[in-house]
Each structure stands twice: as structure tokens, then as C-alpha cells.
Design an enzyme around this catalytic site. Structure first.
Site, PDB file in Angstrom:
ATOM      1  N   GLU A 266       0.819  -1.200   0.000  1.00  9.17           N
ATOM      2  CA  GLU A 266       0.000   0.000   0.000  1.00  9.17           C
ATOM      3  C   GLU A 266       0.854   1.250   0.000  1.00  9.17           C
ATOM      4  O   GLU A 266       1.994   1.244   0.446  1.00  9.17           O
ATOM      5  CB  GLU A 266      -0.942  -0.006   1.213  1.00  9.17           C
ATOM      6  CG  GLU A 266      -2.080  -0.967   0.998  1.00  9.17           C
ATOM      7  CD  GLU A 266      -2.881  -1.247   2.246  1.00  9.17           C
ATOM      8  OE1 GLU A 266      -2.396  -0.952   3.358  1.00  9.17           O
ATOM      9  OE2 GLU A 266      -3.989  -1.760   2.098  1.00  9.17           O
TER      10      GLU A 266
ATOM     11  N   CYS B 200       3.608   8.461   1.431  1.00  9.20           N
ATOM     12  CA  CYS B 200       4.368   7.477   2.202  1.00  9.20           C
ATOM     13  C   CYS B 200       4.602   6.247   1.331  1.00  9.20           C
ATOM     14  O   CYS B 200       3.652   5.600   0.895  1.00  9.20           O
ATOM     15  CB  CYS B 200       3.571   7.113   3.455  1.00  9.20           C
ATOM     16  SG  CYS B 200       4.366   5.838   4.425  1.00  9.20           S
TER      17      CYS B 200
ATOM     18  N   CYS C 190       9.326  -6.985   5.685  1.00  8.20           N
ATOM     19  CA  CYS C 190      10.521  -6.266   6.144  1.00  8.20           C
ATOM     20  C   CYS C 190      11.565  -7.273   6.575  1.00  8.20           C
ATOM     21  O   CYS C 190      11.242  -8.314   7.150  1.00  8.20           O
ATOM     22  CB  CYS C 190      10.190  -5.338   7.310  1.00  8.20           C
ATOM     23  SG  CYS C 190      11.633  -4.376   7.843  1.00  8.20           S
TER      24      CYS C 190
ATOM     25  N   CYS D 159      11.302  -5.825  14.362  1.00  7.13           N
ATOM     26  CA  CYS D 159      10.914  -5.001  15.505  1.00  7.13           C
ATOM     27  C   CYS D 159       9.649  -5.595  16.128  1.00  7.13           C
ATOM     28  O   CYS D 159       8.690  -5.925  15.410  1.00  7.13           O
ATOM     29  CB  CYS D 159      10.683  -3.557  15.073  1.00  7.13           C
ATOM     30  SG  CYS D 159      12.134  -2.882  14.244  1.00  7.13           S
TER      31      CYS D 159
ATOM     32  N   CYS E  28       6.056  -3.953  15.646  1.00  2.00           N
ATOM     33  CA  CYS E  28       5.658  -3.627  14.261  1.00  2.00           C
ATOM     34  C   CYS E  28       5.097  -4.860  13.576  1.00  2.00           C
ATOM     35  O   CYS E  28       5.754  -5.907  13.547  1.00  2.00           O
ATOM     36  CB  CYS E  28       6.874  -3.120  13.499  1.00  2.00           C
ATOM     37  SG  CYS E  28       6.550  -2.878  11.730  1.00  2.00           S
TER      38      CYS E  28
ATOM     39  N   GLU F 205      12.466  -1.904   5.319  1.00  2.00           N
ATOM     40  CA  GLU F 205      13.605  -1.127   5.809  1.00  2.00           C
ATOM     41  C   GLU F 205      14.346  -0.601   4.575  1.00  2.00           C
ATOM     42  O   GLU F 205      15.045  -1.354   3.885  1.00  2.00           O
ATOM     43  CB  GLU F 205      14.507  -2.019   6.669  1.00  2.00           C
ATOM     44  CG  GLU F 205      15.848  -1.421   7.019  1.00  2.00           C
ATOM     45  CD  GLU F 205      15.785   0.007   7.565  1.00  2.00           C
ATOM     46  OE1 GLU F 205      15.091   0.258   8.549  1.00  2.00           O
ATOM     47  OE2 GLU F 205      16.440   0.894   6.963  1.00  2.00           O
TER      48      GLU F 205
ATOM     49  N   LEU G 234      14.042   5.414  16.868  1.00  2.00           N
ATOM     50  CA  LEU G 234      14.831   5.176  18.084  1.00  2.00           C
ATOM     51  C   LEU G 234      14.047   4.337  19.102  1.00  2.00           C
ATOM     52  O   LEU G 234      14.467   3.280  19.496  1.00  2.00           O
ATOM     53  CB  LEU G 234      15.248   6.530  18.674  1.00  2.00           C
ATOM     54  CG  LEU G 234      16.310   6.477  19.760  1.00  2.00           C
ATOM     55  CD1 LEU G 234      17.601   5.854  19.271  1.00  2.00           C
ATOM     56  CD2 LEU G 234      16.562   7.874  20.323  1.00  2.00           C
TER      57      LEU G 234
ATOM     58  N   CYS H 272      -1.441   5.775  10.985  1.00  2.00           N
ATOM     59  CA  CYS H 272      -0.240   5.181  11.553  1.00  2.00           C
ATOM     60  C   CYS H 272      -0.516   3.786  12.118  1.00  2.00           C
ATOM     61  O   CYS H 272      -1.369   3.618  12.963  1.00  2.00           O
ATOM     62  CB  CYS H 272       0.220   6.130  12.645  1.00  2.00           C
ATOM     63  SG  CYS H 272       1.559   5.539  13.610  1.00  2.00           S
TER      64      CYS H 272
HETATM   65  N1  SAH Z   1      11.629   0.398   8.514  1.00  2.00           N
HETATM   66  C1  SAH Z   1      11.724   1.792   8.676  1.00  2.00           C
HETATM   67  C2  SAH Z   1      10.597   2.546   7.994  1.00  2.00           C
HETATM   68  C3  SAH Z   1       9.217   1.927   8.042  1.00  2.00           C
HETATM   69  S1  SAH Z   1       8.412   1.861   9.610  1.00  2.00           S
HETATM   70  C4  SAH Z   1      11.804   2.166  10.127  1.00  2.00           C
HETATM   71  O1  SAH Z   1      11.619   1.288  10.979  1.00  2.00           O
HETATM   72  O2  SAH Z   1      12.100   3.319  10.412  1.00  2.00           O
HETATM   73  C5  SAH Z   1       7.895   3.543   9.834  1.00  2.00           C
HETATM   74  C6  SAH Z   1       7.721   3.957  11.297  1.00  2.00           C
HETATM   75  O3  SAH Z   1       6.545   3.350  11.868  1.00  2.00           O
HETATM   76  C7  SAH Z   1       8.883   3.560  12.187  1.00  2.00           C
HETATM   77  O4  SAH Z   1       9.262   4.606  13.034  1.00  2.00           O
HETATM   78  C8  SAH Z   1       8.274   2.442  12.965  1.00  2.00           C
HETATM   79  O5  SAH Z   1       8.983   2.249  14.147  1.00  2.00           O
HETATM   80  C9  SAH Z   1       6.859   2.904  13.177  1.00  2.00           C
HETATM   81  N2  SAH Z   1       5.938   1.829  13.577  1.00  2.00           N
HETATM   82  C10 SAH Z   1       6.009   0.532  13.287  1.00  2.00           C
HETATM   83  N3  SAH Z   1       4.972  -0.152  13.835  1.00  2.00           N
HETATM   84  C11 SAH Z   1       4.222   0.755  14.493  1.00  2.00           C
HETATM   85  C12 SAH Z   1       2.995   0.683  15.233  1.00  2.00           C
HETATM   86  N4  SAH Z   1       2.341  -0.478  15.389  1.00  2.00           N
HETATM   87  N5  SAH Z   1       2.496   1.829  15.736  1.00  2.00           N
HETATM   88  C13 SAH Z   1       3.134   3.002  15.541  1.00  2.00           C
HETATM   89  N6  SAH Z   1       4.275   3.135  14.844  1.00  2.00           N
HETATM   90  C14 SAH Z   1       4.826   2.027  14.320  1.00  2.00           C
HETATM   91 FE1  SF4 Z   2      10.824  -3.175   9.597  1.00  2.00          FE
HETATM   92 FE2  SF4 Z   2      10.559  -0.599  10.324  1.00  2.00          FE
HETATM   93 FE3  SF4 Z   2       8.755  -2.468  11.062  1.00  2.00          FE
HETATM   94 FE4  SF4 Z   2      11.167  -2.481  12.151  1.00  2.00          FE
HETATM   95  S1  SF4 Z   2       9.626  -0.858  12.347  1.00  2.00           S
HETATM   96  S2  SF4 Z   2      10.074  -4.286  11.364  1.00  2.00           S
HETATM   97  S3  SF4 Z   2      12.441  -1.891  10.453  1.00  2.00           S
HETATM   98  S4  SF4 Z   2       9.166  -1.791   8.987  1.00  2.00           S
END
Ligand code: SAH
Ligand code: SF4
Length: 414
Positions: free
Chosen positions: A134, A147, A154, A158, A161, A216, A270, A389
Site C-alpha cells: 500500500e 508514504c 521487512c 521489531c 511492528c 527497511e 529510536l 499510523c
Molecule cells: N523500517 C523503517 C521505515 C518503516 S516503519 C523504520 O523502521 O524506520 C515507519 C515507522 O513506523 C517507524 O518509526 C516504525 O517504528 C513505526 N511503527 C512501526 N509499527 C508501528 C505501530 N504499530 N504503531 C506506531 N508506529 C509504528
Molecule cells: Fe521493519 Fe521498520 Fe517495522 Fe522495524 S519498524 S520491522 S524496520 S518496517
């Protein structure tokens, strides 16, 4: 590398990666179509494509310029639109190449103007199901942010996520990445020279790009670089590099390259101010700990008060949201030109985390604010179409129904 995921059946419904897994390797391969698309090729590669169909060397540079204009200024979708190119050459191009962008399966517009496209991309197995990703457009009074996704799934894991729990990974091609921008411009009528263009104002609807969708971006560096350089090219899509932000979970060795080879703005996910906690939330931290990450940030090419790094911090109840955490965060970032983006956690089915209480987010944000950082808490947009988000639908056909319905993560920085 021994990866338990590689032994798994790709159609399995198991979704959570084994504990301790820092990164996955691609299970999927990109299989180029019989007739390749010219979208996403650098000027040098376009010249090679002309060479391959017999265009004489002396003409190639001019032909590349023409094609570039048609593709990235006018948004041409078929060779026969290219009236400044001879009929013979158009026919020859058509016989060998396409101008295909990813296929749009569905488009939804929210009451607040947020728009979401579900895109279909070719699958990695012959005859196998295609993949879906998407792409989301968020209009605001002073900008319109797109976006983009860089991978299907990925590589990383994390724990908060949803994308990180998916096993299927394939890197997107440069054409599939810049193609997302072209699809948004098609849909919004945002090509500067198109009849449907946002007339007169000279202001583009898509003014900003964030690499914050699925994947990523620094684990698909070359494709992301090539796509972003096309998006920033002044003779084409022309979105300024200052309006392009790449978000990374902290792939330290590639951070300087992003500055040198792309020159875009940087956002760093972070989420924790101490290694012990960050190891848990962002397992890549075990490979590249906070000290190394922040050193790479301090050395980021072009960093200044006018070009700050955005630090993203997802608010997880009882995990990283205490007053002590907020104080540790501002202490850690001292001296780095930074913005701090607090992101309310968006839950997904099966997650063990919860979003912090609103009061707690406010308290946290006040500490950050008092330390001199504007700390806007993003109001989720597009709730009615699940584009906010953390609410992007994971739609890969290979995934289980549960996974397909599950919500995925996304955040937008300034
Ligand atoms: N992989 C990259 C970019 C994609 S994720 C990264 O990790 O930076 C984009 C943002 O969404 C990141 O800051 C990630 O930590 C945040 N994110 C992931 N899962 C989330 C969730 N369930 N709720 C809020 N933010 C989330
Ligand atoms: Fe991948 Fe970013 Fe999600 Fe971490 S937060 S699993 S790097 S998409």
C-alpha cells in the site's frame, strides 16, 4: 546464515519470528516480466535500453532526455503518447519495453482527504500469487505527503511492528518505488504539464515523500537510492531532497551512504534511550547499538539546525513511556540537531503491546518540549480507510487470512 524462516513453508500461517532473530533474508525473488518497464531506470540505464534496440550512440542522449520528459514531467503511460518521438522508434520501443507502473488494485479516499492505493506487484514464484503493498497520500494545509514502501514485508523484526512479523520479504525495484509516486500523481492529476494538473498554483499536490511504508529502506539501498534520485531530479518529478525523508531502524553502515548518495533527510526509529530496551524493541540494536547509531547521526552529511534528524519514538504503555525515559531521551540527543516525533502505538491483532495513555503521552511530550524540542504528536489520519499510523493492511496473498486482515505500521514525520 542459518535462518529458521528459510526452512518454513511459505504458505504457513505462523507469523511471529522466533525470539532473538535480528534479521531475515529474502524468501522471494523478483522475476522480471518478459517485456521490462522503463520506469525507474537511471539515465545511463535508459541509454543502454536504447542501445539494445539499435538506437545509434549519437542519438541516445537526446532520446533519453525526451523519454525522461515524457515519463517524469508529463506522466506518459504509453509510447504512442510520445508525439515528439518518431513513429518507428515508438513502435520499436513498444515491441521491447513497457512504461508499466505497479498495478492499482484499489483506491480509497478518506473523508479527511487521505488517499490509499493497494498495489499489486509480481510474485517471486512462476505462477505464484502476486504481492500487494500500500501507498498512502496525506494532504495537509501546507504540504501533501506520500508514504512509500521499499520492501514487501521487512527484513527486520521489531517486536511492536506488524510488518516485522511477516516472513515474506522481497525488495521492491526502483521502478516499483518511483512508480508509487507516479500512481499518486496519476490519481491526483498532479503532473505539471498534464491537462488535469493542479492549474496555475505551480504547487504540486505531492510535495513531500517519506520512506515509511513497508520495509527497511536501507536494506534495499540501491533501489531506494535510484528511485529517490529520479523523484528528486529537477528535470522530472522534481521533489526537493529536503522534502524527502528516509526512515531507518538504524542500519548504521548505510546511514552515511544515504547522506552522500541520496542527500535526503533522515528519520531514525529510536523508540528507546537505553540499549537493553532497544535490543528488545528493535532487535537490530544488538548489531548496531545506540552509541554507534547516534555517532552516525552526528556525522550525517548536511546535518545542521536547518536540516535536523527526526527521531521517531513509538509510545508503548509501561514499556518506554515513563518520565525517566523522557529525561533519558532528551539527555541522549543533546547536541544533535533533532526533532522528536512521538507516535501513538497502533495495535494489531496478536501484539502484546498497548498504546500509552493520553496523559502519559502529554507528560512525556512536555518534558521533550521543555528540553527545547517541538514534539508534535501525530494525529492519526484516514482512520475510516485504515491508512493511519500502524493501520495499513498487510495484503500479501501468501499470508494467512488473519495476517491479511491484520494492521500494519506507518508514521509520518514533518
Ligand atoms: N523500517 C523503517 C521505515 C518503516 S516503519 C523504520 O523502521 O524506520 C515507519 C515507522 O513506523 C517507524 O518509526 C516504525 O517504528 C513505526 N511503527 C512501526 N509499527 C508501528 C505501530 N504499530 N504503531 C506506531 N508506529 C509504528
Ligand atoms: Fe521493519 Fe521498520 Fe517495522 Fe522495524 S519498524 S520491522 S524496520 S518496517
Amino acid at each position: 546464515m542459518s535462518n529458521p524462516l528459510l526452512q518454513a513453508d511459505t504458505a504457513s500461517t505462523q507469523s511471529l519470528p522466533p525470539p532473538g532473530l535480528v534479521e531475515k533474508v529474502s524468501l522471494e525473488r523478483y522475476v522480471p516480466p518478459r517485456k521490462p518497464s522503463l520506469v525507474g531506470l537511471s539515465r545511463a540505464k535508459l541509454a543502454d535500453a536504447f542501445a539494445a534496440i539499435g538506437v545509434p550512440a549519437a542519438q541516445r542522449k537526446m532520446r533519453v532526455q525526451q523519454l525522461w520528459q515524457w515519463l517524469y514531467v508529463r506522466g506518459a503511460r504509453h509510447f504512442d503518447e510520445m508525439t515528439s518521438v518518431s513513429k518507428e522508434l515508438r513502435a520499436q520501443l513498444d515491441a521491447h519495453y513497457t512504461l508499466a507502473r505497479p498495478e492499482v488494485v484499489a483506491e480509497q479516499t478518506s473523508v479527511d482527504g487521505t488517499r490509499k492505493w493497494l498495489l499489486r506487484l509480481p510474485g517471486g514464484h512462476a505462477g505464484g500469487p502476486p504481492h500487494e503493498v500500500e501507498c498512502v497520500y496525506i494532504p495537509e494545509p501546507d504540504r501533501g505527503t506520500l508514504c512509500l514502501s521499499s520492501q514487501i514485508g521487512c527484513t527486520l523484526t521489531c517486536t511492536f511492528c506488524h510488518t516485522g512479523t511477516q516472513r515474506l520479504v522481497r525488495n521492491l525495484t526502483p521502478g516499483e518505488i518511483v512508480g508509487q509516486v507516479m500512481i499518486a500523481r496519476d490519481s491526483l492529476g498532479d503532473w505539471p504539464s498534464a491537462e488535469r494538473a493542479n492549474k496555475g498554483s505551480g504547487v504540486r499536490l505531492v510535495s513531500n515523500i517519506v520512506m515509511m511504508g513497508m520495509g527497511e529502506p536501507l536494506y534495499n539501498f540501491e533501489a531506494v537510492r535510484d528511485a529517490l534520485l529520479i523523484a528528486a531530479d529537477g528535470e522530472g518529478i522534481a521533489i526537493s531532497k529536503r522534502r524527502i525523508t528516509l526512515s531507518t531502524s538504524g542500519v548504521v553502515p548505510s546511514i552515511p551512504r544515504a547522506g552522500q548518495e541520496i542527500g535526503c533527510m533522515l528519520a531514525v526509529s529510536l523508540h528507546a534511550a537505553r540499549n537493553e530496551l532497544r535490543n528488545e524493541l528493535v532487535p537490530l540494536n544488538r548489531k548496531y547499538p545506540i552509541e554507534d547509531l547516534l555517532q552516525a547521526c552526528r556525522e550525517y552529511p548536511g546535518l545542521s539546525n536547518a536540516r535536523r534528524i527526526t527521531f521517531e519514538y513509538v509510545m508503548l504503555r509501561g514499556v518506554n513511556d515513563s518520565v525517566a525515559d523522557a529525561k533519558a531521551l532528551v539527555k541522549l540527543l543533546k547536541g544533535i540537531p533533532a526533532k522528536i516525533n512521538l507516535i501513538p502505538f497502533n495495535p494489531w491483532p496478536g501484539t502484546g503491546y498497548e498504546c500509552s495513555d493520553w496523559d502519559q503521552i502529554e507528560t512525556f511530550s512536555e518534558i521533550v518540549f521543555n528540553a527545547g524540542y517541538a514534539s508534535p504528536v501525530r494525529t492519526p489520519r484516514g482512520r475510516d480507510i485504515l491508512a493511519a499510523c500502524g493501520q495499513l493492511k498487510s495484503a500479501t496473498e501468501n499470508l494467512s487470512a488473519r495476517e491479511r486482515l491484520a494492521l500494519r505500521a506507518m508514521a509520518i514525520t514533518d
